[in-house]
Design a protein around this motif. Sequence first.
Motif, PDB file in Angstrom:
ATOM      1  N   HIS A 180      -2.126  -0.420  -6.301  1.00 16.99           N
ATOM      2  CA  HIS A 180      -1.573   0.447  -5.262  1.00 16.99           C
ATOM      3  C   HIS A 180      -2.684   1.198  -4.531  1.00 16.99           C
ATOM      4  O   HIS A 180      -2.658   1.342  -3.308  1.00 16.99           O
ATOM      5  N   LEU A 181      -3.693   1.663  -5.277  1.00 17.75           N
ATOM      6  CA  LEU A 181      -4.818   2.355  -4.650  1.00 17.75           C
ATOM      7  C   LEU A 181      -5.755   1.375  -3.956  1.00 17.75           C
ATOM      8  O   LEU A 181      -6.315   1.676  -2.899  1.00 17.75           O
ATOM      9  N   THR A 241       4.472   2.296  -5.320  1.00 11.20           N
ATOM     10  CA  THR A 241       3.862   2.690  -6.584  1.00 11.20           C
ATOM     11  C   THR A 241       3.387   1.439  -7.326  1.00 11.20           C
ATOM     12  O   THR A 241       3.731   0.319  -6.953  1.00 11.20           O
ATOM     13  N   ASN A 252      -0.667   7.182  -2.134  1.00 11.87           N
ATOM     14  CA  ASN A 252      -1.739   6.199  -2.341  1.00 11.87           C
ATOM     15  C   ASN A 252      -2.923   6.429  -1.408  1.00 11.87           C
ATOM     16  O   ASN A 252      -4.081   6.324  -1.823  1.00 11.87           O
ATOM     17  N   SER A 307       0.822  -1.210   0.000  1.00 15.63           N
ATOM     18  CA  SER A 307       0.000   0.000   0.000  1.00 15.63           C
ATOM     19  C   SER A 307       0.854   1.258   0.000  1.00 15.63           C
ATOM     20  O   SER A 307       0.354   2.353  -0.273  1.00 15.63           O
TER      21      SER A 307
END
Length: 275
Positions: A241-242, A36, A57, A33
Amino acid sequence: MVEEKKKKIITPALGLTLAAIFILPLYIILTNSFKTQKGIFMNVMGLPFGEFFTLENYPEAFEQLDFIRSFFNSLFITVGSTLVIIIFASMAAWMLVRTKTKVSAFLFFLFAVAMLIPFQAVMLPLVNLMGRIGFLNPLGLIFMYLGLGSSLSIILYHGFIKNIPVELEEAAIIDGCNTFQIFWYIIFPLLKPITVTVSILNVMWIWNDFLLPQLVINRPEWQTIPLKMFYFFGQYSKKWHLALAGLVISMVPIVIFYIFAQKHIIKGITDGSIK
């Protein structure tokens, strides 16, 4: 002596291995988390260092989740559903225990059998019926959770209420209490240990549920956190990542709830064993 030494070595080693297996998914979620998208693809298991480390993020996931609104949507549905399940399941279980007839035994059997029916077998007819009566909204969702969550809750309450002496109710009747007063002032306070257990089970299930809200909620302003998480996974791209940052954010409320409820879980277990 040799066997005792082996046990002293094998037992901690086995415990550490099992702990590592359970902690590994959490480690992957937390470390990735802070990476990138490129950093995740380059090294999933590695720590976030250098050019792969980022703090962007979390604010971006927070914004894309519309977290404040989706959080309160999840909170309203989860708390509302859990409350109605507790109220109706506890009352139903009490009547099933105290009404010793063939009908009450048959009804309890139906609730037990209902737990064996998979949700996938009834979801389409259920959603179709709720759509016809205009219940495809958060209140309709709470009503459906009441029906789906009552069976397990009634069984849990049923087993606990059987240990409560009926003499308490008879004494309340002599003092002039009606049925409503007997339940709410005598029986329900005694159900606190099992009520905490029922609450935790239903809160964790409803908070994390995706399938039923996906079928019922058709307006963006009503969407819960699990539904918002779905939009990180598009047809042609996946924003890992998001998604992982959003997953950590969505876990925080339920983890806080569990931490505060943990002492009540232990108390409920000890109280139940004393009974």
